[in-house]
Design a protein around this motif. Structure first.
Motif, PDB file in Angstrom:
ATOM      1  N   TYR A  32       4.166 -14.565  -2.444  1.00 24.64           N
ATOM      2  CA  TYR A  32       5.234 -14.959  -1.529  1.00 24.64           C
ATOM      3  C   TYR A  32       4.692 -15.616  -0.257  1.00 24.64           C
ATOM      4  O   TYR A  32       5.220 -16.621   0.210  1.00 24.64           O
ATOM      5  CB  TYR A  32       6.097 -13.747  -1.180  1.00 24.64           C
ATOM      6  CG  TYR A  32       6.960 -13.274  -2.320  1.00 24.64           C
ATOM      7  CD1 TYR A  32       8.154 -13.919  -2.638  1.00 24.64           C
ATOM      8  CD2 TYR A  32       6.588 -12.188  -3.102  1.00 24.64           C
ATOM      9  CE1 TYR A  32       8.949 -13.493  -3.687  1.00 24.64           C
ATOM     10  CE2 TYR A  32       7.379 -11.749  -4.155  1.00 24.64           C
ATOM     11  CZ  TYR A  32       8.553 -12.409  -4.447  1.00 24.64           C
ATOM     12  OH  TYR A  32       9.336 -11.990  -5.492  1.00 24.64           O
ATOM     13  N   ALA A  33       3.640 -15.047   0.327  1.00 26.38           N
ATOM     14  CA  ALA A  33       3.102 -15.618   1.563  1.00 26.38           C
ATOM     15  C   ALA A  33       2.359 -16.925   1.317  1.00 26.38           C
ATOM     16  O   ALA A  33       2.162 -17.715   2.246  1.00 26.38           O
ATOM     17  CB  ALA A  33       2.180 -14.610   2.258  1.00 26.38           C
ATOM     18  N   SER A  35       3.347 -19.575  -0.192  1.00 28.86           N
ATOM     19  CA  SER A  35       4.216 -20.717   0.102  1.00 28.86           C
ATOM     20  C   SER A  35       4.305 -20.976   1.597  1.00 28.86           C
ATOM     21  O   SER A  35       4.534 -22.112   2.026  1.00 28.86           O
ATOM     22  CB  SER A  35       5.615 -20.472  -0.483  1.00 28.86           C
ATOM     23  OG  SER A  35       6.206 -19.319   0.097  1.00 28.86           O
ATOM     24  N   VAL A  36       4.117 -19.931   2.406  1.00 27.91           N
ATOM     25  CA  VAL A  36       4.147 -20.090   3.860  1.00 27.91           C
ATOM     26  C   VAL A  36       2.854 -20.755   4.341  1.00 27.91           C
ATOM     27  O   VAL A  36       2.866 -21.606   5.229  1.00 27.91           O
ATOM     28  CB  VAL A  36       4.335 -18.721   4.547  1.00 27.91           C
ATOM     29  CG1 VAL A  36       4.345 -18.878   6.055  1.00 27.91           C
ATOM     30  CG2 VAL A  36       5.620 -18.059   4.066  1.00 27.91           C
ATOM     31  N   THR A  39       1.850 -25.258   3.700  1.00 27.68           N
ATOM     32  CA  THR A  39       1.979 -26.412   4.596  1.00 27.68           C
ATOM     33  C   THR A  39       0.798 -26.550   5.550  1.00 27.68           C
ATOM     34  O   THR A  39       0.190 -27.629   5.624  1.00 27.68           O
ATOM     35  CB  THR A  39       3.303 -26.331   5.374  1.00 27.68           C
ATOM     36  OG1 THR A  39       4.399 -26.371   4.456  1.00 27.68           O
ATOM     37  CG2 THR A  39       3.417 -27.492   6.359  1.00 27.68           C
ATOM     38  N   ALA A 156       6.112 -12.410   3.517  1.00 28.42           N
ATOM     39  CA  ALA A 156       6.348 -13.828   3.788  1.00 28.42           C
ATOM     40  C   ALA A 156       6.834 -14.062   5.224  1.00 28.42           C
ATOM     41  O   ALA A 156       6.280 -14.905   5.938  1.00 28.42           O
ATOM     42  CB  ALA A 156       7.332 -14.408   2.775  1.00 28.42           C
ATOM     43  N   PRO A 157       7.851 -13.321   5.714  1.00 28.83           N
ATOM     44  CA  PRO A 157       8.248 -13.503   7.122  1.00 28.83           C
ATOM     45  C   PRO A 157       7.133 -13.129   8.092  1.00 28.83           C
ATOM     46  O   PRO A 157       6.973 -13.785   9.137  1.00 28.83           O
ATOM     47  CB  PRO A 157       9.451 -12.557   7.271  1.00 28.83           C
ATOM     48  CG  PRO A 157       9.962 -12.361   5.902  1.00 28.83           C
ATOM     49  CD  PRO A 157       8.760 -12.408   5.010  1.00 28.83           C
ATOM     50  N   GLN A 160       4.716 -15.987   8.234  1.00 31.98           N
ATOM     51  CA  GLN A 160       5.303 -17.094   9.004  1.00 31.98           C
ATOM     52  C   GLN A 160       5.215 -16.827  10.497  1.00 31.98           C
ATOM     53  O   GLN A 160       4.855 -17.721  11.280  1.00 31.98           O
ATOM     54  CB  GLN A 160       6.768 -17.285   8.589  1.00 31.98           C
ATOM     55  CG  GLN A 160       7.449 -18.481   9.243  1.00 31.98           C
ATOM     56  CD  GLN A 160       6.883 -19.789   8.738  1.00 31.98           C
ATOM     57  OE1 GLN A 160       7.024 -20.133   7.566  1.00 31.98           O
ATOM     58  NE2 GLN A 160       6.234 -20.525   9.612  1.00 31.98           N
ATOM     59  N   TRP A 168      -2.888 -20.572  11.433  1.00 31.11           N
ATOM     60  CA  TRP A 168      -3.139 -20.027  10.094  1.00 31.11           C
ATOM     61  C   TRP A 168      -4.480 -19.317   9.990  1.00 31.11           C
ATOM     62  O   TRP A 168      -4.612 -18.355   9.233  1.00 31.11           O
ATOM     63  CB  TRP A 168      -3.012 -21.123   9.035  1.00 31.11           C
ATOM     64  CG  TRP A 168      -4.110 -22.144   9.009  1.00 31.11           C
ATOM     65  CD1 TRP A 168      -4.138 -23.340   9.655  1.00 31.11           C
ATOM     66  CD2 TRP A 168      -5.337 -22.055   8.266  1.00 31.11           C
ATOM     67  NE1 TRP A 168      -5.307 -24.006   9.375  1.00 31.11           N
ATOM     68  CE2 TRP A 168      -6.057 -23.247   8.522  1.00 31.11           C
ATOM     69  CE3 TRP A 168      -5.896 -21.110   7.420  1.00 31.11           C
ATOM     70  CZ2 TRP A 168      -7.307 -23.506   7.965  1.00 31.11           C
ATOM     71  CZ3 TRP A 168      -7.137 -21.355   6.857  1.00 31.11           C
ATOM     72  CH2 TRP A 168      -7.836 -22.535   7.122  1.00 31.11           C
ATOM     73  N   THR A 272      16.037 -23.461   6.149  1.00 31.39           N
ATOM     74  CA  THR A 272      16.042 -22.083   6.656  1.00 31.39           C
ATOM     75  C   THR A 272      17.011 -21.215   5.865  1.00 31.39           C
ATOM     76  O   THR A 272      16.708 -20.055   5.538  1.00 31.39           O
ATOM     77  CB  THR A 272      16.419 -22.058   8.136  1.00 31.39           C
ATOM     78  OG1 THR A 272      17.654 -22.783   8.322  1.00 31.39           O
ATOM     79  CG2 THR A 272      15.331 -22.709   8.985  1.00 31.39           C
ATOM     80  N   SER A 275      15.608 -20.486   2.393  1.00 33.29           N
ATOM     81  CA  SER A 275      14.596 -19.431   2.401  1.00 33.29           C
ATOM     82  C   SER A 275      15.245 -18.054   2.448  1.00 33.29           C
ATOM     83  O   SER A 275      14.725 -17.087   1.877  1.00 33.29           O
ATOM     84  CB  SER A 275      13.644 -19.615   3.589  1.00 33.29           C
ATOM     85  OG  SER A 275      14.331 -19.442   4.817  1.00 33.29           O
TER      86      SER A 275
END
Length: 421
Positions: A32-33, A35-36, A39, A156-157, A160, A168, A272, A275
């Motif tokens: 899940y993380a 995908s964060v 980018t 994931a949150p 982010q 990062w 948003t 997500s």
């Protein structure tokens, strides 16, 4: 054999709680993380394609490590494997924070990150839970694997937030420390190889009126008779039926979840909000794991799995037709619930078909086929979208694959039912 002091809580449930935490950390950070992080990593290392290749390399390495880890878990238990895994995964994240080339990124992902992930992931945790439970195995695995979806809700949150406020690189350093803090204490405190190590039996106390030693011997003999050696299991048709069934459903699941946000954005939904829909789908996965776990203990596991796969097919069709909030909400509830059952079903069916003694080695031999199917299914979904300009062909293929998987899983051969206590 040490006899544990009598406790109101069966130690097996502490094993389940530990597995829940490990799976939440592992899947939350590795799936899940990711995908964060995609980018900022793409901006640093030259685009999404080379970074996405790094994820595929990680998956392949994880499947390869599993062949060794599975046998180690069977012989030594999950505890030393998971301690090593937490330390290795934390080291991998620390090294990622200091990666300055694409080659270094690949090496760190395929090396310590993938190895650590394998060691705290589904393989050792499902093997541990399968050893501690027999009659209540489905429910126990359902609770443990609910950590997979819980990790998506939390990690994931969190990733982010860390990326926004720290960048990062520092985010990976914080997550390295978090792996150690969350995984090591429960593993060291509670994880044990087998109920017999504490003078216990699977599922808790022996039946009333039976001598503890006789009950232990009877259960061990039954498990030995039911258990199949890995080299025998891979020659059994049920092994390949399970590989095909879960390869099809897991590849479709990965395609749906990884492309759900782009699909909704294509239809005009803000990123948003899209997500949030993904988060809600993951949250329903928790309910699905608990629900299907309870069903596995009461009904034929093959039929439960077939129903789960059919519900996934219906859920994908709902996503295909979803243009308004009501239909989308129906998709989130139905597909989220159904896809939540996959991990629980796979672990439980492997244990039911081949026994718990060699669970780790057999599950590790099954994993590469499922991973390979995912590795093909995810890019195939993107390819069909790019070629046709719509997700419709991909969604139809995923729904059809789920129905074929239901037909395969119904053909799996299971041993006669155990006598319930």
């Amino acid at each position: 054999m040490r006899v544990a002091p009598r406790s109101r809580i069966f130690h097996g449930w502490l094993i389940v709680a530990t597995a829940f935490v490990c799976l939440a950390v592992n899947v939350g950070l590795m799936f899940y993380a990711w995908s964060v992080f995609l980018t900022p990593l793409a901006q640093e290392f030259g685009g999404r394609a080379p970074v996405a290749l790094g994820y595929s390399i990680t998956q392949a390495a994880t499947a390869a490590y599993g062949l060794l880890i599975g046998r180690t878990v069977d012989h030594r238990g999950a505890r030393p494997v998971e301690v090593f895994g937490a330390l290795t995964m934390a080291l991998g994240f620390f090294l990622l924070a200091h990666a300055h080339s694409l080659t270094a990124l690949y090496l760190y992902l395929a090396g310590p990150v993938a190895l650590g992930s394998t060691c705290i992931g589904a393989l050792p945790n499902n093997a541990a839970v399968a050893r501690w439970f027999v009659a209540r195995r489905g429910r126990a695995l359902g609770i443990a694997t609910a950590g997979i979806s819980a990790g998506g809700i939390v990690m994931a949150p969190l990733a982010q937030y860390l990326i926004i406020h720290l960048g990062w690189r520092d985010a990976y350093i914080v997550l390295a420390a978090l792996v150690l803090v969350l995984v090591l204490p429960p593993v060291l405190a509670f994880m044990r190889r087998d109920p017999a190590d504490l003078g216990l039996l699977p599922d808790g106390e022996p039946p009333a009126g039976r001598d503890r030693t006789q009950a232990s011997l009877a259960l061990v003999e039954e498990e030995m008779e039911r258990s199949v050696r890995p080299e025998v299991a891979v020659r059994h048709p049920s092994f390949w039926l399970l590989a095909l069934a879960f390869g099809l459903t897991m590849s479709g699941l990965a395609g749906v979840l990884l492309y759900q946000i782009p699909l909704l954005v294509d239809r005009g939904m803000p990123a948003t909000r899209a997500s949030l829909v993904l988060g809600a789908t993951a949250a329903m996965g928790v309910v699905g794991k608990l629900g299907f776990g309870a069903l596995l203990d009461r009904f034929d596991q093959r039929r439960v799995a077939a129903v789960c796969f059919c519900l996934q097919a219906v859920g994908v069709l709902l996503l295909w037709q979803a243009r308004g909030p009501l239909m989308l909400a129906c998709y989130v509830v139905l597909y989220g619930y159904a896809m939540g059952g996959n991990a629980t079903l796979q672990a439980s069916l492997v244990a039911e078909a081949f026994g718990r003694v060699h669970f780790g080695a057999i599950a590790s031999r099954l994993a590469p086929f499922v991973v390979a199917a995912q590795a093909l299914g995810v890019p195939a979904t993107g390819y069909l979208r790019d070629v046709t300009g719509t997700f419709t062909p991909a969604l139809m293929a995923i729904a059809l694959a789920a129905l074929i998987a239901a037909a395969f899983v119904l053909q799996v051969q299971l041993p006669p039912k155990r006598r319930r206590r």
